[in-house]
Design a protein around this motif. Structure first.
Motif, PDB file in Angstrom:
ATOM      1  N   CYS A 185       0.832  -1.203   0.000  1.00 14.65           N
ATOM      2  CA  CYS A 185       0.000   0.000   0.000  1.00 14.65           C
ATOM      3  C   CYS A 185       0.869   1.257   0.000  1.00 14.65           C
ATOM      4  CB  CYS A 185      -0.901   0.000   1.229  1.00 14.65           C
ATOM      5  SG  CYS A 185      -2.026   1.413   1.273  1.00 14.65           S
ATOM      6  N   LEU A 186       0.476   2.224  -0.815  1.00 19.52           N
ATOM      7  CA  LEU A 186       1.219   3.478  -0.940  1.00 19.52           C
ATOM      8  C   LEU A 186       0.514   4.637  -0.250  1.00 19.52           C
ATOM      9  CD1 LEU A 186       2.134   3.206  -4.744  1.00 19.52           C
ATOM     10  CD2 LEU A 186       3.490   2.468  -2.785  1.00 19.52           C
ATOM     11  N   GLY A 187      -0.636   4.392   0.363  1.00 16.83           N
ATOM     12  CA  GLY A 187      -1.421   5.473   0.955  1.00 16.83           C
ATOM     13  C   GLY A 187      -2.298   6.087  -0.131  1.00 16.83           C
ATOM     14  N   GLY A 188      -3.175   6.960   0.259  1.00 19.04           N
ATOM     15  CA  GLY A 188      -4.069   7.597  -0.710  1.00 19.04           C
ATOM     16  C   GLY A 188      -5.023   6.597  -1.339  1.00 19.04           C
ATOM     17  N   CYS A 189      -5.507   5.643  -0.529  1.00 16.59           N
ATOM     18  CA  CYS A 189      -6.324   4.549  -1.052  1.00 16.59           C
ATOM     19  C   CYS A 189      -7.606   5.043  -1.718  1.00 16.59           C
ATOM     20  CB  CYS A 189      -6.683   3.582   0.076  1.00 16.59           C
ATOM     21  SG  CYS A 189      -5.219   2.776   0.776  1.00 16.59           S
ATOM     22  N   ASP A 190      -8.122   6.197  -1.292  1.00 19.00           N
ATOM     23  CA  ASP A 190      -9.352   6.721  -1.882  1.00 19.00           C
ATOM     24  C   ASP A 190      -9.147   7.149  -3.335  1.00 19.00           C
ATOM     25  OD1 ASP A 190     -10.572   6.361   0.555  1.00 19.00           O
ATOM     26  OD2 ASP A 190     -10.285   8.431   1.217  1.00 19.00           O
ATOM     27  N   PHE A 191      -7.908   7.362  -3.739  1.00 21.43           N
ATOM     28  CA  PHE A 191      -7.625   7.869  -5.083  1.00 21.43           C
ATOM     29  C   PHE A 191      -7.076   6.796  -6.038  1.00 21.43           C
ATOM     30  CE2 PHE A 191      -6.790  11.356  -2.073  1.00 21.43           C
ATOM     31  CZ  PHE A 191      -7.723  12.274  -2.513  1.00 21.43           C
ATOM     32  N   GLY A 192      -6.942   5.549  -5.595  1.00 26.78           N
ATOM     33  CA  GLY A 192      -6.230   4.522  -6.342  1.00 26.78           C
ATOM     34  C   GLY A 192      -6.718   4.285  -7.761  1.00 26.78           C
ATOM     35  N   PRO A 193      -5.974   3.528  -8.552  1.00 21.11           N
ATOM     36  CA  PRO A 193      -4.689   2.916  -8.235  1.00 21.11           C
ATOM     37  C   PRO A 193      -3.561   3.944  -8.201  1.00 21.11           C
ATOM     38  CG  PRO A 193      -5.323   2.349 -10.481  1.00 21.11           C
ATOM     39  CD  PRO A 193      -6.445   3.162  -9.898  1.00 21.11           C
ATOM     40  N   ASN A 194      -2.632   3.726  -7.304  1.00 21.59           N
ATOM     41  CA  ASN A 194      -1.546   4.674  -7.077  1.00 21.59           C
ATOM     42  C   ASN A 194      -0.207   4.084  -7.518  1.00 21.59           C
ATOM     43  OD1 ASN A 194      -3.418   6.445  -5.858  1.00 21.59           O
ATOM     44  ND2 ASN A 194      -3.226   5.324  -3.938  1.00 21.59           N
ATOM     45  N   VAL A 195       0.672   4.985  -7.953  1.00 15.44           N
ATOM     46  CA  VAL A 195       1.996   4.597  -8.440  1.00 15.44           C
ATOM     47  C   VAL A 195       3.013   5.508  -7.775  1.00 15.44           C
ATOM     48  CG1 VAL A 195       3.478   4.403 -10.474  1.00 15.44           C
ATOM     49  CG2 VAL A 195       1.047   3.873 -10.669  1.00 15.44           C
ATOM     50  N   ARG A 196       4.090   4.925  -7.260  1.00 15.62           N
ATOM     51  CA  ARG A 196       5.122   5.722  -6.587  1.00 15.62           C
ATOM     52  C   ARG A 196       6.477   5.459  -7.242  1.00 15.62           C
ATOM     53  NH1 ARG A 196       5.024   5.149  -0.443  1.00 15.62           N
ATOM     54  NH2 ARG A 196       3.662   6.948  -0.642  1.00 15.62           N
ATOM     55  N   LEU A 197       7.219   6.544  -7.476  1.00 16.00           N
ATOM     56  CA  LEU A 197       8.601   6.429  -7.943  1.00 16.00           C
ATOM     57  C   LEU A 197       9.483   6.309  -6.718  1.00 16.00           C
ATOM     58  CD1 LEU A 197      10.637   6.531 -10.325  1.00 16.00           C
ATOM     59  CD2 LEU A 197      10.774   8.998  -9.935  1.00 16.00           C
ATOM     60  N   ALA A 216      -5.778   5.776 -13.461  1.00 14.62           N
ATOM     61  CA  ALA A 216      -6.896   4.925 -13.865  1.00 14.62           C
ATOM     62  C   ALA A 216      -7.066   4.838 -15.376  1.00 14.62           C
ATOM     63  CB  ALA A 216      -8.182   5.434 -13.217  1.00 14.62           C
ATOM     64  N   SER A 217      -6.062   5.265 -16.151  1.00 19.03           N
ATOM     65  CA  SER A 217      -6.139   5.150 -17.609  1.00 19.03           C
ATOM     66  C   SER A 217      -4.727   5.101 -18.182  1.00 19.03           C
ATOM     67  CB  SER A 217      -6.897   6.352 -18.205  1.00 19.03           C
ATOM     68  OG  SER A 217      -6.132   7.533 -18.041  1.00 19.03           O
ATOM     69  N   GLU A 218      -4.642   4.752 -19.463  1.00 21.29           N
ATOM     70  CA  GLU A 218      -3.319   4.709 -20.106  1.00 21.29           C
ATOM     71  C   GLU A 218      -2.674   6.087 -20.105  1.00 21.29           C
ATOM     72  OE1 GLU A 218      -2.043   2.704 -23.590  1.00 21.29           O
ATOM     73  OE2 GLU A 218      -3.585   1.171 -23.357  1.00 21.29           O
ATOM     74  N   GLU A 219      -3.473   7.130 -20.296  1.00 19.43           N
ATOM     75  CA  GLU A 219      -2.930   8.492 -20.298  1.00 19.43           C
ATOM     76  C   GLU A 219      -2.334   8.849 -18.940  1.00 19.43           C
ATOM     77  OE1 GLU A 219      -6.225   7.889 -21.353  1.00 19.43           O
ATOM     78  OE2 GLU A 219      -5.603   7.787 -23.454  1.00 19.43           O
ATOM     79  N   ASP A 220      -3.034   8.449 -17.866  1.00 15.19           N
ATOM     80  CA  ASP A 220      -2.506   8.708 -16.515  1.00 15.19           C
ATOM     81  C   ASP A 220      -1.196   7.944 -16.292  1.00 15.19           C
ATOM     82  OD1 ASP A 220      -4.712  10.296 -15.914  1.00 15.19           O
ATOM     83  OD2 ASP A 220      -5.827   8.642 -14.982  1.00 15.19           O
ATOM     84  N   ALA A 221      -1.150   6.704 -16.769  1.00 17.23           N
ATOM     85  CA  ALA A 221       0.064   5.897 -16.622  1.00 17.23           C
ATOM     86  C   ALA A 221       1.211   6.518 -17.416  1.00 17.23           C
ATOM     87  CB  ALA A 221      -0.197   4.466 -17.078  1.00 17.23           C
ATOM     88  N   GLU A 222       0.931   6.973 -18.641  1.00 22.20           N
ATOM     89  CA  GLU A 222       1.971   7.607 -19.456  1.00 22.20           C
ATOM     90  C   GLU A 222       2.451   8.905 -18.826  1.00 22.20           C
ATOM     91  OE1 GLU A 222       0.312   7.854 -23.382  1.00 22.20           O
ATOM     92  OE2 GLU A 222       0.493   5.686 -23.711  1.00 22.20           O
TER      93      GLU A 222
END
Length: 193
Positions: free
Chosen positions: A125-137, A165-171
């Motif tokens: 878990c990275l925190g911010g569970c209400d906003f997931g999925p979350n990615v941390r560097l 939550a989308s490919e654009e967000d991941a990019e």
């Protein structure tokens, strides 16, 4: 004395010539002591081999790359990882989108183009569970979180990209991370435990 673009200091040349003279005298003394007679061409060949060896040693001492070619540039170690929250993926946050596939695809494309990119993995878990999925560097052996330019205020607070939550967000997460990595300062010393 200049050879192959390298300059050999005059003191070194003087020392080399004195050493060669002593070596030649020593060889001549040994030859006379054994009463072995060598022809002049053989003596010259032996002396020329001593000279060639001495010059090669000096060149190697000044520039090993003259013998082995230029050294390969050291590739900086990429110790960055984009960590995707496994708990967000398991509970289907963000409509069930899994950013791992998009991040891996983008990472492979960047690597093929020769750009630095982080590794991609899932983690806790990275925190911010209400906003997931979350990615941390994260960086280094101890996975220290990194804040990058372009993150929103909430993302800076949680030190993670929120709502991927989308490919654009991941990019977006990958692009901001890759830009940071390209200009990243050297890693801080790892804390000793």
């Amino acid at each position: 004395l200049k050879m192959t673009g390298l300059e050999i200091p005059s003191q070194l040349c003087a020392g080399m010539s004195r050493g060669l003279e002593e070596a030649a005298q020593g060889a001549a003394t040994m030859v006379n002591a054994r009463r072995v007679r060598r022809s002049a061409p053989t003596r010259r060949w032996g002396l020329s081999m001593v000279v060639v060896g001495a010059v090669a040693a000096v060149l190697f001492w000044q520039s090993p790359s003259a013998f082995f070619g230029p050294a390969e540039p050291e590739v900086p170690k990429n110790d960055f990882t984009l960590r995707v929250c496994k708990k967000c993926l398991d509970r289907g946050a963000g409509g069930g989108f899994n950013p791992v596939k998009a991040l891996v695809k983008t990472s492979n494309e960047a690597e093929d183009a020769g750009f630095p990119g982080p590794k991609v993995e899932t983690g806790g878990c990275l925190g911010g569970c209400d906003f997931g999925p979350n990615v941390r560097l994260v960086r280094g052996e101890y996975a220290l979180p990194v804040v990058v330019e372009g993150m929103t205020e909430e993302e800076v607070t949680t030190k993670a990209f929120l709502g991927v939550a989308s490919e654009e967000d991941a990019e977006r997460a990958f692009a901001l991370s890759a830009r940071y990595i390209a200009d990243a300062p050297p890693p801080p010393p790892e804390p000793s435990l």
